[in-house]
Design a protein around this motif. Structure first.
Motif, PDB file in Angstrom:
ATOM      1  N   UNK A 179       0.829  -1.203   0.000  1.00 40.62           N
ATOM      2  CA  UNK A 179       0.000   0.000   0.000  1.00 40.62           C
ATOM      3  C   UNK A 179       0.869   1.260   0.000  1.00 40.62           C
ATOM      4  N   UNK A 180       1.971   1.229   0.745  1.00 42.31           N
ATOM      5  CA  UNK A 180       2.891   2.358   0.757  1.00 42.31           C
ATOM      6  C   UNK A 180       3.484   2.573  -0.636  1.00 42.31           C
ATOM      7  N   UNK A 181       3.869   1.479  -1.287  1.00 45.43           N
ATOM      8  CA  UNK A 181       4.416   1.568  -2.644  1.00 45.43           C
ATOM      9  C   UNK A 181       3.374   2.135  -3.599  1.00 45.43           C
ATOM     10  N   UNK A 182       2.136   1.704  -3.464  1.00 46.50           N
ATOM     11  CA  UNK A 182       1.074   2.225  -4.345  1.00 46.50           C
ATOM     12  C   UNK A 182       0.906   3.739  -4.174  1.00 46.50           C
ATOM     13  N   UNK A 183       0.925   4.207  -2.934  1.00 43.55           N
ATOM     14  CA  UNK A 183       0.811   5.653  -2.707  1.00 43.55           C
ATOM     15  C   UNK A 183       2.037   6.388  -3.255  1.00 43.55           C
ATOM     16  N   UNK A 184       3.206   5.779  -3.100  1.00 39.73           N
ATOM     17  CA  UNK A 184       4.431   6.368  -3.651  1.00 39.73           C
ATOM     18  C   UNK A 184       4.303   6.530  -5.167  1.00 39.73           C
ATOM     19  N   UNK A 185       3.802   5.497  -5.835  1.00 39.00           N
ATOM     20  CA  UNK A 185       3.684   5.519  -7.293  1.00 39.00           C
ATOM     21  C   UNK A 185       2.615   6.515  -7.759  1.00 39.00           C
ATOM     22  N   UNK A 190       5.475  12.286  -9.754  1.00 42.56           N
ATOM     23  CA  UNK A 190       4.601  13.056 -10.630  1.00 42.56           C
ATOM     24  C   UNK A 190       4.438  12.328 -11.972  1.00 42.56           C
ATOM     25  N   UNK A 191       3.555  12.831 -12.822  1.00 40.95           N
ATOM     26  CA  UNK A 191       3.246  12.111 -14.066  1.00 40.95           C
ATOM     27  C   UNK A 191       4.458  11.980 -14.985  1.00 40.95           C
ATOM     28  N   UNK A 192       5.258  13.039 -15.201  1.00 39.26           N
ATOM     29  CA  UNK A 192       6.448  12.855 -16.037  1.00 39.26           C
ATOM     30  C   UNK A 192       7.405  11.794 -15.475  1.00 39.26           C
ATOM     31  N   UNK A 194       6.583   9.161 -13.673  1.00 36.69           N
ATOM     32  CA  UNK A 194       5.981   7.865 -13.980  1.00 36.69           C
ATOM     33  C   UNK A 194       6.149   7.517 -15.449  1.00 36.69           C
ATOM     34  N   UNK A 195       5.975   8.487 -16.314  1.00 40.65           N
ATOM     35  CA  UNK A 195       6.099   8.233 -17.754  1.00 40.65           C
ATOM     36  C   UNK A 195       7.515   7.770 -18.110  1.00 40.65           C
ATOM     37  N   UNK A 196       8.527   8.422 -17.530  1.00 39.63           N
ATOM     38  CA  UNK A 196       9.907   8.036 -17.832  1.00 39.63           C
ATOM     39  C   UNK A 196      10.235   6.652 -17.273  1.00 39.63           C
ATOM     40  N   UNK A 197       9.716   6.349 -16.111  1.00 37.84           N
ATOM     41  CA  UNK A 197       9.925   5.011 -15.545  1.00 37.84           C
ATOM     42  C   UNK A 197       9.254   3.949 -16.417  1.00 37.84           C
ATOM     43  N   UNK A 198       8.048   4.222 -16.864  1.00 41.47           N
ATOM     44  CA  UNK A 198       7.336   3.268 -17.713  1.00 41.47           C
ATOM     45  C   UNK A 198       8.090   3.047 -19.021  1.00 41.47           C
ATOM     46  N   UNK A 199       8.610   4.125 -19.607  1.00 40.96           N
ATOM     47  CA  UNK A 199       9.376   3.990 -20.851  1.00 40.96           C
ATOM     48  C   UNK A 199      10.622   3.140 -20.638  1.00 40.96           C
TER      49      UNK A 199
END
Length: 324
Positions: A179-185, A190-192, A194-199
């Protein structure tokens, strides 16, 4: 005279992270982590044996371009490994799964009458012995290969794989940490970011349509993968200061059983390489062709000081590709 209870097929030893790291497996050694008994560790003597037991599970649960609603046949798995540019030994260097994922794997294999190999049936018996077909059980299962007996797996690599996989085991077995990891993510990044991590994760062979996989890998790389020879903030277009701030919260370690480790100094760069150019090379190599790196169900962390960083005559190398 009464009959004694049958002896379990699998002897599972409690062990610390250091004790697991220092083990020299000759077949498969089974551990339960001392810090969190809901994490099972399978320590393999060879990558071939590890792959025989888990490559099909890995393709089923997380590989980009592979189906997650049915289990591959032998021929389909062979083709998937070849398309990835790998061998059964290099398809993964470490694995991590929840007990629920493993139960679903066997259920779908049985539904479709997929013939499983000897090692996979051995895994099924382990799950039965440990009662993991009970949906109330919440357990994480991870694997590591023996060092030195496999080309490309040094003692430092083994330490890195273990620490990275333990963070996944914690995610699967500790609901408060998950749950802590989910809140962290979802809230801290921020969205950028997350986008760079996903890429980056897509370039490493992860299926980016699986949100839990994305947040689980993000925490493992950003927080528990400390050696710049394996991962740097620049690989996801983040500054090291930002990464340090993200992973510096004591709440990470108050919610999981993994002890805090001191970050090792950066690896020595080749003569004449400045900080900016070296970092750029590392970042670029991480997103190069799929043959530039190899998959771990893992992303690594060289957490143990006794293993020295690369010498000045060595270039920083990429980690094996893939979640594991």
């Amino acid at each position: 005279m009464t009959d004694s209870a049958p002896r379990p097929e699998f002897s599972i030893q409690p062990a610390t992270e250091r004790e697991i790291r220092d083990n020299q497996a000759t077949d498969v050694t089974f551990f339960r982590t001392a810090q969190n008994p809901n994490i099972l560790v399978l320590d393999f003597a060879t990558l071939r044996d590890q792959g025989a037991m888990f490559n099909r599970v890995g393709a089923f649960s997380e590989k980009l371009g592979q189906p997650h609603d049915h289990v591959l046949t032998d021929d389909e798995l062979t083709k998937a490994i070849q398309v990835a540019g790998d061998t059964p030994e290099t398809y993964y260097y470490g694995h991590d799964y929840s007990s629920a994922t493993l139960v679903r794997f066997f259920a779908l294999a049985d539904r479709d009458k997929i013939a499983l190999n000897t090692q996979e049936e051995r895994l099924r018996r382990l799950l039965r012995q440990e009662g993991l077909f009970d949906p109330a059980k919440v357990v994480g299962l991870i694997t590591i290969p023996r060092a030195d007996s496999n080309p490309g797996v040094s003692r430092g690599d083994r330490s890195a794989i273990l620490r990275h996989e333990l963070s996944h085991g914690e995610y699967f077995s500790n609901p408060a940490f998950a749950e802590f990891v989910h809140r962290f993510w979802t809230r801290t990044l921020n969205q950028p970011e997350r986008d760079h991590l996903i890429a980056y994760l897509k370039s490493q062979g992860y299926d980016t349509t699986l949100p839990e996989l994305m947040e689980n890998e993000a925490q493992a790389y950003l927080v528990f993968t400390l050696d710049p020879a394996f991962f740097t903030a620049a690989m996801v277009r983040m500054t090291e200061d930002r990464r340090t701030a993200l992973r510096g919260s004591p709440r990470w370690h108050s919610r999981c059983a993994l002890p805090r480790v001191r970050r090792r100094p950066p690896a020595t760069r080749p003569p004449g390489a400045n900080s900016t150019s070296a970092t750029s090379q590392w970042s670029a190599s991480a997103t190069a062709s799929s043959t530039a790196s190899r998959p771990w169900s893992v992303g690594p962390t060289r957490a143990w000081a006794p293993f020295p960083p690369p010498s000045s005559s060595q270039s920083p190398r990429n980690p094996p590709r893939g979640r594991r």
